[in-house]
Motif scaffolding. Structure first.
Motif, short mmCIF file in Angstrom:
data_model
loop_
_atom_site.label_atom_id
_atom_site.label_comp_id
_atom_site.label_asym_id
_atom_site.label_seq_id
_atom_site.Cartn_x
_atom_site.Cartn_y
_atom_site.Cartn_z
N VAL A 40 30.15 67.91 54.08
CA VAL A 40 30.36 68.07 55.53
C VAL A 40 31.32 69.23 55.82
O VAL A 40 31.05 70.07 56.69
CB VAL A 40 30.90 66.76 56.14
CG1 VAL A 40 31.32 66.99 57.59
CG2 VAL A 40 29.85 65.66 56.05
N VAL A 41 32.42 69.29 55.09
CA VAL A 41 33.42 70.33 55.35
C VAL A 41 32.86 71.72 55.06
O VAL A 41 33.03 72.65 55.86
CB VAL A 41 34.70 70.07 54.52
CG1 VAL A 41 35.65 71.27 54.62
CG2 VAL A 41 35.40 68.81 55.00
N SER A 42 32.20 71.88 53.93
CA SER A 42 31.68 73.21 53.56
C SER A 42 30.66 73.70 54.59
O SER A 42 30.68 74.87 54.99
CB SER A 42 31.06 73.18 52.16
OG SER A 42 30.01 72.24 52.09
N ASN A 43 29.77 72.83 55.02
CA ASN A 43 28.76 73.23 55.99
C ASN A 43 29.35 73.43 57.38
O ASN A 43 28.86 74.27 58.15
CB ASN A 43 27.62 72.20 56.04
CG ASN A 43 26.64 72.36 54.90
OD1 ASN A 43 25.76 73.21 54.92
ND2 ASN A 43 26.82 71.55 53.85
N THR A 44 30.40 72.69 57.71
CA THR A 44 31.07 72.87 59.00
C THR A 44 31.77 74.22 59.07
O THR A 44 31.68 74.94 60.08
CB THR A 44 32.08 71.74 59.24
OG1 THR A 44 31.40 70.49 59.28
CG2 THR A 44 32.83 71.95 60.55
N VAL A 45 32.46 74.58 58.00
CA VAL A 45 33.15 75.88 57.97
C VAL A 45 32.14 77.01 58.11
O VAL A 45 32.36 77.96 58.86
CB VAL A 45 33.95 76.02 56.66
CG1 VAL A 45 34.48 77.45 56.51
CG2 VAL A 45 35.11 75.04 56.63
N CYS A 46 31.03 76.91 57.41
CA CYS A 46 29.99 77.94 57.54
C CYS A 46 29.34 77.89 58.92
O CYS A 46 28.94 78.91 59.46
CB CYS A 46 28.94 77.76 56.45
SG CYS A 46 27.70 79.07 56.42
N GLY A 47 29.26 76.68 59.49
CA GLY A 47 28.62 76.51 60.79
C GLY A 47 29.31 77.25 61.91
O GLY A 47 28.69 77.56 62.94
N VAL A 48 30.60 77.57 61.74
CA VAL A 48 31.32 78.34 62.75
C VAL A 48 30.66 79.71 62.94
O VAL A 48 30.78 80.33 64.01
CB VAL A 48 32.81 78.50 62.35
CG1 VAL A 48 33.57 79.38 63.34
CG2 VAL A 48 33.47 77.13 62.26
N LEU A 49 29.94 80.16 61.92
CA LEU A 49 29.22 81.43 62.03
C LEU A 49 28.28 81.45 63.23
O LEU A 49 28.07 82.50 63.85
CB LEU A 49 28.43 81.70 60.74
CG LEU A 49 27.54 82.95 60.71
CD1 LEU A 49 28.37 84.21 60.89
CD2 LEU A 49 26.74 83.01 59.41
N HIS A 50 27.72 80.30 63.59
CA HIS A 50 26.80 80.25 64.72
C HIS A 50 27.52 80.55 66.02
O HIS A 50 26.94 81.14 66.94
CB HIS A 50 26.11 78.88 64.78
CG HIS A 50 25.22 78.63 63.60
ND1 HIS A 50 23.92 79.08 63.55
CD2 HIS A 50 25.45 78.01 62.42
CE1 HIS A 50 23.38 78.73 62.39
NE2 HIS A 50 24.29 78.09 61.69
N LEU A 51 28.78 80.15 66.12
CA LEU A 51 29.56 80.51 67.31
C LEU A 51 29.78 82.02 67.35
O LEU A 51 29.75 82.64 68.42
CB LEU A 51 30.91 79.78 67.28
CG LEU A 51 30.87 78.25 67.28
CD1 LEU A 51 32.28 77.69 67.20
CD2 LEU A 51 30.16 77.73 68.52
#
Length: 474
Positions: A336-347
């Protein structure tokens, strides 16, 4: 820089068509005739010459849809944005004639305004093309081995930190694995930004090398199919913020930054979208990445699907190995943490455009490539401590005007682009930073949902929208 050279002075005077139409054997079209040409011919004007691209549809690297979009139009500047000078000689094979400009009849106030508008657009377009040619001559589009080395070294350091915290033996397992997940997510994010450079062919400036590296950093390491990304991203650059044209403008029916997108929804989905400003960040951060895993394979072009599938399998395999190496109690949190950190890229990806106006394709073409890209694109204020994180996207205006330019040169041309904008009253919009830009995004989403009620209230029984004056008269 062109297989038939036309000076920018000639462009400014509006004499380009006269210069190009010198062969009586070739057919000539006015812009109006070109727009009415049979769609199956896919006639596109570039530098005053008309090219029949029907036979190139299935082989076009940017997808057939992009060529069909510009059929019957002038694509001089969008072609120059995507292609280096060496490509122009290949246009001869598609050449079928030339464009003859129609004279603007300036009778009455409307005619005078139309003529003044056309002259202003020609003048700013000529100035933009002059700047572009100067940048090519100065070597601003050349690769930098030093810049590549710095980018790759930074990526390897992040990977080393991720693996060290992930695999080291320690008593404080939870903290160490969480740190490893943060660095792994950052590694994915920076890899995808590097894949962005590669797919734009501006890392090594070697098309074949960059394409293969795009698959490595994008699909294999980052988990986003490079074949799909390349096709969609080309469309995004060519029709930025165009209603029903830009595939990156919103995520219909979940995120709708324009009322025209909400208008197409049924009552239930419209009720959900009313809260899009509230769920925007969670959707981007927690769902966006998983969504890209799926759609980048489902929507991959046929010629790229097998490659992306195989490399995506490699991405899944190395992720499975990492998770298996962890303590069972740490696996879910790590994922969850690894994908969340990368998910900020969408912002980061959305904040450069979501707050900006959405236009019809006709309006975009009327504005001209230079003004159109500046109107629909937002820069982000940054410094040496933050610019590496954005991977060049903080200079989004410069990137959209010159998408083949390596990221390390984008800040170097900012002042020249600003000066060009100031000289011709073209907007150059800059957000104060990451949080300011995303605040603008959420305001845009909120305004779209508020405005839809006004739009729907103006519709008559036939679905036509009345103007405020008509409503007042009624």
């Amino acid at each position: 820089l062109r297989y038939l050279h036309v000076s920018t002075d000639a462009i400014a005077r509006g004499t380009r068509a006269k210069t190009m139409c010198i062969d009586p054997k070739h057919k000539s079209w006015t812009p109006r005739e070109l727009a009415k040409a049979p769609p199956e011919r896919v006639l596109i004007a570039i530098d005053g010459r008309v090219h029949d691209c029907a036979g190139w549809l299935q082989r076009h690297p940017g997808g057939a849809g992009l060529l069909r979009t510009y059929a019957g139009r002038d694509a001089t500047d969008v072609f120059a944005a995507f292609h280096g000078p060496e490509v122009y000689k290949t246009l001869k094979a598609f050449d079928v004639g030339c464009v003859v400009e129609e004279p603007v009849v300036e009778t009455g106030l409307d005619g005078a305004l139309t003529g003044a508008y056309a002259r202003a657009r020609r003048k700013e377009t000529a100035a933009f093309r002059k700047l572009r040619d100067e940048l090519w001559r100065e070597g601003a589009f050349e690769r930098s081995v030093g810049a590549i080395a710095v980018t790759v070294a930074r990526l390897l350091i992040i990977l080393a930190m991720a693996m060290w915290f992930t695999l080291r033996r320690t008593e404080n397992v939870a903290t160490s694995r969480a740190a490893g997940a943060v660095f792994l997510g950052l590694f994915w994010q920076q890899s995808l930004l590097l894949a962005h450079d590669c797919c734009h062919r501006c890392l090594t400036r070697n098309t074949k090398v960059d394409k293969r590296l795009g698959y490595v950093f994008g699909t294999l390491i980052g988990g986003v199919g490079a074949g799909w990304w390349n096709m969609e991203h080309c469309e995004h650059h060519a029709v930025t913020q165009v209603i029903d044209g830009d595939p990156s403008a919103g995520s219909h029916p979940v995120l709708c930054p324009h009322t025209s997108m909400i208008e197409k929804l049924g009552p239930l989905l419209r009720a959900v979208v009313n809260f899009q400003a509230l769920y925007y960040v969670p959707i981007c951060v927690f769902v966006g990445r998983i969504n890209l895993h799926i759609i980048s394979i489902l929507k991959a072009p046929t010629k790229d699907k097998l490659t992306d599938l195989c490399l995506m399998a490699g991405y899944a395999a190395y992720n499975a190995l990492i998770l298996r190496s962890l303590e069972p109690s740490a696996r879910v949190v790590y994922f969850v943490v690894s994908n969340t950190v990368c998910g900020v890229l969408h912002l980061v990806l959305n904040m450069n455009h979501y707050p900006m106006p959405m236009l019809s394709f006709d309006t975009a073409m009327d504005l001209g490539f230079f003004r159109f890209q500046c109107v629909t694109t937002l820069n982000i204020a940054s410094n040496g401590w933050t610019s590496w994180y954005y991977g060049g996207l903080e200079n989004q205006i410069e990137h959209h005007l010159f998408p083949l330019m390596p990221r390390h040169n984008l800040p170097k041309i900012t002042e020249r682009v600003k000066k060009l904008c100031q000289d011709h009253a073209v907007p150059f919009t800059v957000a104060a930073g990451f949080f300011d830009a995303n605040n603008k995004v959420m305001k845009t989403l909120n305004n779209a949902t508020r405005n839809i009620d006004v739009v729907l209230s103006r519709k008559d029984s036939h679905g036509n929208v009345s103007t405020p004056s008509e409503l007042h008269e009624e």
